[in-house]
Write a protein that holds these residues in place. Structure first.
Motif, PDB file in Angstrom:
ATOM      1  N   ALA A   1      12.732  -2.771   0.937  1.00 52.82           N
ATOM      2  CA  ALA A   1      11.783  -2.637   1.972  1.00 52.82           C
ATOM      3  C   ALA A   1      10.426  -2.388   1.302  1.00 52.82           C
ATOM      4  CB  ALA A   1      12.001  -1.407   2.828  1.00 52.82           C
ATOM      5  N   PHE A   2      10.257  -1.609   0.211  1.00 55.41           N
ATOM      6  CA  PHE A   2       8.855  -1.225  -0.250  1.00 55.41           C
ATOM      7  C   PHE A   2       8.203  -2.361  -0.860  1.00 55.41           C
ATOM      8  CE2 PHE A   2       6.380  -0.174  -4.075  1.00 55.41           C
ATOM      9  CZ  PHE A   2       5.352   0.350  -3.204  1.00 55.41           C
ATOM     10  N   ILE A   3       9.172  -3.127  -1.612  1.00 51.97           N
ATOM     11  CA  ILE A   3       8.479  -4.460  -2.168  1.00 51.97           C
ATOM     12  C   ILE A   3       8.093  -5.196  -1.107  1.00 51.97           C
ATOM     13  CG2 ILE A   3       8.890  -6.178  -3.504  1.00 51.97           C
ATOM     14  CD1 ILE A   3       8.866  -3.777  -5.127  1.00 51.97           C
ATOM     15  N   GLY A   4       8.722  -5.672   0.141  1.00 47.67           N
ATOM     16  CA  GLY A   4       8.241  -6.306   1.051  1.00 47.67           C
ATOM     17  C   GLY A   4       6.927  -5.820   1.694  1.00 47.67           C
ATOM     18  N   PHE A   5       6.812  -4.380   1.923  1.00 50.58           N
ATOM     19  CA  PHE A   5       5.826  -3.724   2.484  1.00 50.58           C
ATOM     20  C   PHE A   5       4.505  -3.943   1.575  1.00 50.58           C
ATOM     21  CE2 PHE A   5       3.504   0.221   2.131  1.00 50.58           C
ATOM     22  CZ  PHE A   5       2.819   0.404   3.538  1.00 50.58           C
ATOM     23  N   ARG A   6       4.723  -3.835   0.325  1.00 53.93           N
ATOM     24  CA  ARG A   6       3.752  -4.065  -0.761  1.00 53.93           C
ATOM     25  C   ARG A   6       3.307  -5.559  -0.605  1.00 53.93           C
ATOM     26  NH1 ARG A   6       3.133  -5.445  -5.599  1.00 53.93           N
ATOM     27  NH2 ARG A   6       1.751  -4.251  -7.265  1.00 53.93           N
ATOM     28  N   ALA A   7       4.248  -6.415  -0.660  1.00 57.30           N
ATOM     29  CA  ALA A   7       3.718  -7.919  -0.826  1.00 57.30           C
ATOM     30  C   ALA A   7       2.804  -8.150   0.381  1.00 57.30           C
ATOM     31  CB  ALA A   7       5.250  -8.673  -1.033  1.00 57.30           C
ATOM     32  N   TYR A   8       3.303  -7.559   1.618  1.00 59.72           N
ATOM     33  CA  TYR A   8       2.512  -7.936   2.928  1.00 59.72           C
ATOM     34  C   TYR A   8       1.261  -7.347   2.618  1.00 59.72           C
ATOM     35  CZ  TYR A   8       0.986  -7.923   7.650  1.00 59.72           C
ATOM     36  OH  TYR A   8       0.428  -8.201   8.788  1.00 59.72           O
ATOM     37  N   TYR A   9       0.861  -6.101   2.427  1.00 56.09           N
ATOM     38  CA  TYR A   9      -0.234  -5.581   2.161  1.00 56.09           C
ATOM     39  C   TYR A   9      -1.166  -6.079   1.271  1.00 56.09           C
ATOM     40  CZ  TYR A   9       0.441  -3.083   6.431  1.00 56.09           C
ATOM     41  OH  TYR A   9       0.635  -2.690   7.689  1.00 56.09           O
ATOM     42  N   CYS A  10      -0.696  -6.300   0.146  1.00 56.87           N
ATOM     43  CA  CYS A  10      -1.337  -7.044  -1.114  1.00 56.87           C
ATOM     44  C   CYS A  10      -2.014  -8.440  -0.461  1.00 56.87           C
ATOM     45  CB  CYS A  10      -0.288  -7.216  -2.171  1.00 56.87           C
ATOM     46  SG  CYS A  10      -0.031  -5.833  -3.257  1.00 56.87           S
TER      47      CYS A  10
ATOM     48  N   LEU B   1      -0.652   1.891  -1.847  1.00 59.28           N
ATOM     49  CA  LEU B   1       0.468   1.674  -0.926  1.00 59.28           C
ATOM     50  C   LEU B   1       1.705   2.692  -1.366  1.00 59.28           C
ATOM     51  CD1 LEU B   1       0.107  -2.221  -1.109  1.00 59.28           C
ATOM     52  CD2 LEU B   1      -0.321  -0.463   0.965  1.00 59.28           C
ATOM     53  N   SER B   2       1.824   3.048  -2.697  1.00 59.73           N
ATOM     54  CA  SER B   2       2.897   3.867  -2.765  1.00 59.73           C
ATOM     55  C   SER B   2       2.751   5.212  -2.140  1.00 59.73           C
ATOM     56  CB  SER B   2       3.203   3.899  -4.362  1.00 59.73           C
ATOM     57  OG  SER B   2       2.090   4.611  -5.045  1.00 59.73           O
ATOM     58  N   LYS B   3       1.578   5.830  -2.286  1.00 60.49           N
ATOM     59  CA  LYS B   3       1.465   7.046  -1.520  1.00 60.49           C
ATOM     60  C   LYS B   3       1.454   7.009  -0.037  1.00 60.49           C
ATOM     61  CE  LYS B   3      -1.828   8.625  -5.020  1.00 60.49           C
ATOM     62  NZ  LYS B   3      -3.357   8.936  -5.458  1.00 60.49           N
ATOM     63  N   THR B   4       1.177   5.903   0.679  1.00 57.02           N
ATOM     64  CA  THR B   4       1.284   5.561   2.051  1.00 57.02           C
ATOM     65  C   THR B   4       2.745   5.647   2.253  1.00 57.02           C
ATOM     66  OG1 THR B   4      -0.851   4.480   2.112  1.00 57.02           O
ATOM     67  CG2 THR B   4       0.644   4.238   3.938  1.00 57.02           C
ATOM     68  N   TRP B   5       3.559   4.720   1.669  1.00 56.32           N
ATOM     69  CA  TRP B   5       4.875   4.863   1.676  1.00 56.32           C
ATOM     70  C   TRP B   5       5.712   5.972   1.782  1.00 56.32           C
ATOM     71  CZ3 TRP B   5       7.730   0.903   3.630  1.00 56.32           C
ATOM     72  CH2 TRP B   5       9.074   0.776   3.239  1.00 56.32           C
ATOM     73  N   ALA B   6       5.483   6.844   1.129  1.00 52.35           N
ATOM     74  CA  ALA B   6       5.985   8.165   0.742  1.00 52.35           C
ATOM     75  C   ALA B   6       6.075   8.844   2.277  1.00 52.35           C
ATOM     76  CB  ALA B   6       5.474   9.054  -0.212  1.00 52.35           C
ATOM     77  N   THR B   7       5.030   8.785   3.165  1.00 52.88           N
ATOM     78  CA  THR B   7       5.030   9.453   4.173  1.00 52.88           C
ATOM     79  C   THR B   7       5.069   8.276   5.636  1.00 52.88           C
ATOM     80  OG1 THR B   7       2.863   9.473   4.331  1.00 52.88           O
ATOM     81  CG2 THR B   7       3.997  11.368   3.588  1.00 52.88           C
ATOM     82  N   TYR B   8       5.582   7.182   5.201  1.00 48.30           N
ATOM     83  CA  TYR B   8       5.395   6.023   6.118  1.00 48.30           C
ATOM     84  C   TYR B   8       6.431   6.000   7.266  1.00 48.30           C
ATOM     85  CZ  TYR B   8       4.584   1.227   8.089  1.00 48.30           C
ATOM     86  OH  TYR B   8       4.237   0.071   8.722  1.00 48.30           O
ATOM     87  N   LYS B   9       6.316   5.949   8.499  1.00 47.17           N
ATOM     88  CA  LYS B   9       7.117   6.534   9.448  1.00 47.17           C
ATOM     89  C   LYS B   9       7.685   4.991   9.945  1.00 47.17           C
ATOM     90  CE  LYS B   9       4.518  10.113  11.489  1.00 47.17           C
ATOM     91  NZ  LYS B   9       3.884  10.646  12.658  1.00 47.17           N
TER      92      LYS B   9
END
Length: 89
Positions: free
Chosen positions: A17-26, A41-49
């Motif tokens: 999931a994180f790799i998908g999230f990161r690829a999209y936003y990149c 993005l890694s800091k955002t992911w830590a608390t992403y709902k």
């Protein structure tokens, strides 16, 4: 290196999931320095709902035969938000 590894059927490594999230936003934020973007993005992911949405997308992506990168695959299957035209801004 283990000799007992099973060959991958598709030849692709599954993404999480994180790799998908990161690829999209990149992709949608292309003019941002990569190191700065990754850190944000890694800091955002830590608390992403909404991690569960990204998990669903990446699981589906990994179960289908792949001919496209994740972001292209996702954009073909989702409805982009309605953005105002330039004349409406």
């Amino acid at each position: 290196r283990s000799k007992n590894r099973r060959p991958k059927k598709s030849g692709f490594t599954p993404i999480n999931a994180f790799i998908g999230f990161r690829a999209y936003y990149c992709r949608i934020l292309p003019n941002t320095h990569q190191q700065r973007l990754s850190s944000y993005l890694s800091k955002t992911w830590a608390t992403y709902k909404h991690k569960d949405f990204w998990s669903r997308y990446t699981v589906l992506y990994c179960t289908e035969p792949r001919s496209k990168c994740f972001v292209d695959w996702l954009l073909e299957r989702t409805v982009p938000p309605k953005l105002p035209g330039l004349d409406e801004l």
